[in-house]
Design a protein around this motif. Structure first.
Motif, PDB file in Angstrom:
ATOM      1  N   PRO A   1     108.086  18.120  13.871  1.00 13.50           N
ATOM      2  CA  PRO A   1     107.243  19.306  14.093  1.00 13.50           C
ATOM      3  C   PRO A   1     105.854  19.232  13.474  1.00 13.50           C
ATOM      4  O   PRO A   1     104.981  20.027  13.851  1.00 13.50           O
ATOM      5  CB  PRO A   1     108.066  20.454  13.492  1.00 13.50           C
ATOM      6  N   PHE A   2     105.619  18.304  12.538  1.00 12.63           N
ATOM      7  CA  PHE A   2     104.309  18.239  11.895  1.00 12.63           C
ATOM      8  C   PHE A   2     103.619  16.877  12.065  1.00 12.63           C
ATOM      9  O   PHE A   2     102.632  16.608  11.392  1.00 12.63           O
ATOM     10  CB  PHE A   2     104.426  18.596  10.411  1.00 12.63           C
ATOM     11  N   HIS A   3     104.127  16.075  12.952  1.00  8.36           N
ATOM     12  CA  HIS A   3     103.493  14.773  13.199  1.00  8.36           C
ATOM     13  C   HIS A   3     102.163  14.984  13.920  1.00  8.36           C
ATOM     14  O   HIS A   3     102.064  15.765  14.864  1.00  8.36           O
ATOM     15  CB  HIS A   3     104.411  13.886  14.038  1.00  8.36           C
ATOM     16  N   MET A   4     101.130  14.272  13.483  1.00  7.46           N
ATOM     17  CA  MET A   4      99.785  14.445  14.039  1.00  7.46           C
ATOM     18  C   MET A   4      99.342  13.264  14.904  1.00  7.46           C
ATOM     19  O   MET A   4      98.175  13.162  15.265  1.00  7.46           O
ATOM     20  CB  MET A   4      98.782  14.647  12.903  1.00  7.46           C
ATOM     21  N   GLY A   5     100.266  12.402  15.258  1.00  3.22           N
ATOM     22  CA  GLY A   5      99.893  11.170  15.931  1.00  3.22           C
ATOM     23  C   GLY A   5      99.480  11.307  17.381  1.00  3.22           C
ATOM     24  O   GLY A   5      98.987  10.340  17.971  1.00  3.22           O
ATOM     25  N   PHE A   6      99.681  12.487  17.979  1.00  4.22           N
ATOM     26  CA  PHE A   6      99.345  12.668  19.391  1.00  4.22           C
ATOM     27  C   PHE A   6      98.252  13.730  19.578  1.00  4.22           C
ATOM     28  O   PHE A   6      98.229  14.441  20.565  1.00  4.22           O
ATOM     29  CB  PHE A   6     100.597  13.034  20.190  1.00  4.22           C
ATOM     30  N   HIS A   7      97.355  13.786  18.607  1.00  2.64           N
ATOM     31  CA  HIS A   7      96.279  14.786  18.630  1.00  2.64           C
ATOM     32  C   HIS A   7      96.848  16.191  18.751  1.00  2.64           C
ATOM     33  O   HIS A   7      96.424  17.013  19.574  1.00  2.64           O
ATOM     34  CB  HIS A   7      95.272  14.517  19.754  1.00  2.64           C
ATOM     35  N   SER A   8      97.821  16.458  17.905  1.00  2.00           N
ATOM     36  CA  SER A   8      98.499  17.744  17.883  1.00  2.00           C
ATOM     37  C   SER A   8      99.229  17.849  16.557  1.00  2.00           C
ATOM     38  O   SER A   8      99.222  16.916  15.753  1.00  2.00           O
ATOM     39  CB  SER A   8      99.500  17.837  19.045  1.00  2.00           C
ATOM     40  N   VAL A   9      99.859  18.984  16.331  1.00  2.81           N
ATOM     41  CA  VAL A   9     100.764  19.126  15.195  1.00  2.81           C
ATOM     42  C   VAL A   9     102.144  19.347  15.804  1.00  2.81           C
ATOM     43  O   VAL A   9     102.474  20.453  16.249  1.00  2.81           O
ATOM     44  CB  VAL A   9     100.365  20.303  14.280  1.00  2.81           C
ATOM     45  N   GLY A  10     102.926  18.278  15.888  1.00  2.00           N
ATOM     46  CA  GLY A  10     104.142  18.346  16.687  1.00  2.00           C
ATOM     47  C   GLY A  10     103.756  18.554  18.142  1.00  2.00           C
ATOM     48  O   GLY A  10     103.016  17.766  18.716  1.00  2.00           O
ATOM     49  N   ASP A  11     104.239  19.659  18.705  1.00  2.00           N
ATOM     50  CA  ASP A  11     103.878  20.008  20.082  1.00  2.00           C
ATOM     51  C   ASP A  11     102.814  21.100  20.137  1.00  2.00           C
ATOM     52  O   ASP A  11     102.486  21.596  21.215  1.00  2.00           O
ATOM     53  CB  ASP A  11     105.120  20.474  20.859  1.00  2.00           C
ATOM     54  N   ARG A  12     102.247  21.447  18.995  1.00  4.59           N
ATOM     55  CA  ARG A  12     101.230  22.509  18.954  1.00  4.59           C
ATOM     56  C   ARG A  12      99.828  21.918  19.058  1.00  4.59           C
ATOM     57  O   ARG A  12      99.501  20.969  18.356  1.00  4.59           O
ATOM     58  CB  ARG A  12     101.348  23.319  17.659  1.00  4.59           C
ATOM     59  N   SER A  13      99.031  22.481  19.937  1.00  6.47           N
ATOM     60  CA  SER A  13      97.636  22.071  20.053  1.00  6.47           C
ATOM     61  C   SER A  13      96.878  23.204  20.733  1.00  6.47           C
ATOM     62  O   SER A  13      97.459  24.234  21.073  1.00  6.47           O
ATOM     63  CB  SER A  13      97.490  20.782  20.867  1.00  6.47           C
ATOM     64  N   ALA A  14      95.583  22.974  20.942  1.00  4.82           N
ATOM     65  CA  ALA A  14      94.771  23.948  21.683  1.00  4.82           C
ATOM     66  C   ALA A  14      94.418  23.378  23.055  1.00  4.82           C
ATOM     67  O   ALA A  14      93.360  23.662  23.604  1.00  4.82           O
ATOM     68  CB  ALA A  14      93.508  24.297  20.904  1.00  4.82           C
ATOM     69  N   GLY A  15      95.321  22.576  23.603  1.00  3.17           N
ATOM     70  CA  GLY A  15      95.103  22.030  24.932  1.00  3.17           C
ATOM     71  C   GLY A  15      94.602  20.605  24.970  1.00  3.17           C
ATOM     72  O   GLY A  15      94.271  20.093  26.042  1.00  3.17           O
ATOM     73  N   ARG A  16      94.560  19.933  23.805  1.00 11.26           N
ATOM     74  CA  ARG A  16      94.072  18.558  23.787  1.00 11.26           C
ATOM     75  C   ARG A  16      95.138  17.566  23.331  1.00 11.26           C
ATOM     76  O   ARG A  16      94.838  16.425  22.982  1.00 11.26           O
ATOM     77  CB  ARG A  16      92.825  18.443  22.890  1.00 11.26           C
ATOM     78  N   ILE A  17      96.399  17.961  23.342  1.00  9.49           N
ATOM     79  CA  ILE A  17      97.480  17.035  23.012  1.00  9.49           C
ATOM     80  C   ILE A  17      97.487  15.890  24.019  1.00  9.49           C
ATOM     81  O   ILE A  17      97.112  16.058  25.183  1.00  9.49           O
ATOM     82  CB  ILE A  17      98.838  17.783  23.024  1.00  9.49           C
ATOM     83  N   CYS A  18      97.879  14.712  23.587  1.00 11.83           N
ATOM     84  CA  CYS A  18      97.952  13.554  24.486  1.00 11.83           C
ATOM     85  C   CYS A  18      98.768  13.919  25.715  1.00 11.83           C
ATOM     86  O   CYS A  18      99.948  14.271  25.594  1.00 11.83           O
ATOM     87  CB  CYS A  18      98.588  12.374  23.759  1.00 11.83           C
ATOM     88  N   PRO A  19      98.177  13.846  26.912  1.00 10.62           N
ATOM     89  CA  PRO A  19      98.906  14.278  28.117  1.00 10.62           C
ATOM     90  C   PRO A  19     100.097  13.391  28.450  1.00 10.62           C
ATOM     91  O   PRO A  19     101.001  13.811  29.166  1.00 10.62           O
ATOM     92  CB  PRO A  19      97.839  14.208  29.215  1.00 10.62           C
TER      93      PRO A  19
END
Length: 453
Positions: free
Chosen positions: A406-424
């Motif tokens: 839940p707190f991994h930042m490796g995909f440009h997010s915090v877990g699955d949380r982002s503002a729309g820029r998580i790795c697609p």
């Protein structure tokens, strides 16, 4: 990877001076000295800072916040969490490195900027091409058909071929399994990802050879870096011919792929054309699609040692020891193993934002105020190595550590949380890598009798 003695490049005397000058220059961007000196510092230090240990050394010297590569580095976990889950204004940066706008995948001279990494969530004129273009990309390339292809017989065949290559090729540190661009790990990634995402036939030798030439032989990510890309191309260090022409030819392959066969322009996607989406994907595949999984696989399957973080014994950790103890039919355990590999060596070490208003922060022990327009680094690697969040075992390898998912930042997010820029392609990449670790792991154990299982 550059073999650099980072402690000697910037000595204990040089480090504070470099930080202090950059802090002053970023606070006073209109001063002539700032305009003269900050760009070359940003360019040179930005390249050096891609070394995984570099920002950690800076943090040990200055604390969580400091200046590096022409940016304010904000490295506290809570600050990073907020940055990754908030809208971002962007500039021409790839992490710490400066990019060349003229190398962006525009449709033509005077065409629209299609480089997602440089597009702000909301531009100064109120437009949002980033959201529109990303939505178009997801609609045609990351959908149910993509999921179906990833689970079909063709994908399974490619995985089996990868496992056979592992058995047939040297696969120790630096082995041919990892370095041959046509077979092994790189040969698999080109075929598999272009099949899954675009539906391109992995047995189409002409297309696969061109895409391999562009993305791996010619190292296409270098094309986008300021100065460096043009210099390397002019020296013909990565092959002859115009890299821009290769990119156009790859875009044509993408444009004619099965995934885009039913493409329709829509006002919902700001009128994005099929050619524009194809051009956009040349940069996405170069910088993210064929690099992130490549490097995470390198770590997980033993191509190289973990970084030698200062004051730690991380370089002595062998992730393959943990691979060999995994239940290779337990997908969740394998995913956690991969996330821990990516925590200790983040395939994407940093991203950035541009401050939209003045802000005040304690930087290298001093409270400073910076103007709107200041470039702010979002160092994912520092968040993944922040002992204040991960605890005293932060430099140990533990796939069972609390809050890893839940707190991994490796995909440009915090877990699955982002503002729309998580790795697609996060889900595609993780499923692929889990399949790889499981499939190749079983062959590894069958061919090496001293291993568990």
């Amino acid at each position: 990877m550059m073999n650099l003695n980072l402690d000697t490049i910037f000595s204990s005397l040089m480090n504070p001076a470099l930080n202090e000058f950059q802090a002053w220059a970023l606070q006073n961007p209109e001063e002539s000295l700032s305009k003269t000196m900050l760009p070359p510092i940003a360019l040179i230090e930005g390249l050096i800072a891609n070394e995984p240990t570099y920002l950690q050394i800076k943090r040990l010297a200055f604390g969580a916040n400091f200046c590096c590569a022409g940016q304010v580095v904000m490295g506290e976990f809570d600050t990073l969490e907020k940055a990754l889950t908030s809208p971002q204004a962007r500039g021409w940066r790839l992490g710490t490195s400066v990019l060349d706008p003229d190398s962006a995948p525009n449709q033509d001279v005077g065409g629209r900027n299609l480089f997602l990494l440089s597009l702000s969530d909301r531009e100064t004129d109120g437009s949002s091409n980033h959201a529109a273009f990303r939505s178009c990309m997801q609609k045609y390339l990351f959908n149910s058909a993509t999921t179906d292809r990833q689970g079909d017989e063709i994908s399974r065949r490619l995985l089996d071929r990868l496992a056979a290559d592992y058995a047939e090729m040297s696969h120790g540190a630096g082995g041919a399994f990892f370095t041959d661009v046509k077979r092994g790990w790189m040969g698999f990634l080109v075929r598999y990802l272009h099949y899954v995402i675009f539906g391109i036939n992995p047995d189409n030798s002409e297309s696969i050879e061109l895409l391999t030439e562009l993305h791996y032989t010619r190292q296409s990510p270098l094309h986008y870096f300021a100065v460096i890309g043009n210099l390397l191309q002019s020296l013909n260090l990565f092959g002859h011919g115009d890299l821009s022409t290769l990119i156009e030819r790859a875009a044509t392959i993408y444009e004619n792929s099965p995934a885009l066969a039913d493409f329709e322009e829509s006002s919902e996607n700001n009128g994005m054309t099929k050619r524009e989406l194809a051009k956009l994907m040349t940069s996405i595949m170069a910088i993210a699609g064929l690099q992130g999984p490549l490097h995470l696989g390198y770590t997980a399957m033993g191509y190289r040692a973990l970084p030698a973080y200062k004051g730690q014994q991380t370089a002595e950790i062998n992730p393959t020891d943990f691979w060999d103890d995994l239940d290779l039919d337990d997908r969740q355990s394998i995913e956690l193993f991969l996330l821990e590999c990516a925590r200790l060596w983040a395939p994407v070490s940093a991203t950035h934002r541009v401050a939209t208003e003045p802000f005040t922060a304690t930087v290298a022990g001093k409270e400073r105020t910076f103007p709107a327009g200041t470039k702010v680094l979002i160092p994912l690697s520092l968040g993944l190595l922040d002992g204040s969040f991960w605890g005293s075992t932060v430099y140990e390898f533990n796939p069972k550590r609390e809050n890893l998912c839940p707190f991994h930042m490796g995909f440009h997010s915090v877990g699955d949380r982002s503002a729309g820029r998580i790795c697609p392609a996060k889900d595609i990449a993780l499923k692929m890598l889990v399949d790889v670790v499981s499939t190749v792991g079983k062959v590894r154990r069958a061919s090496e009798p001293n291993l568990p299982g």
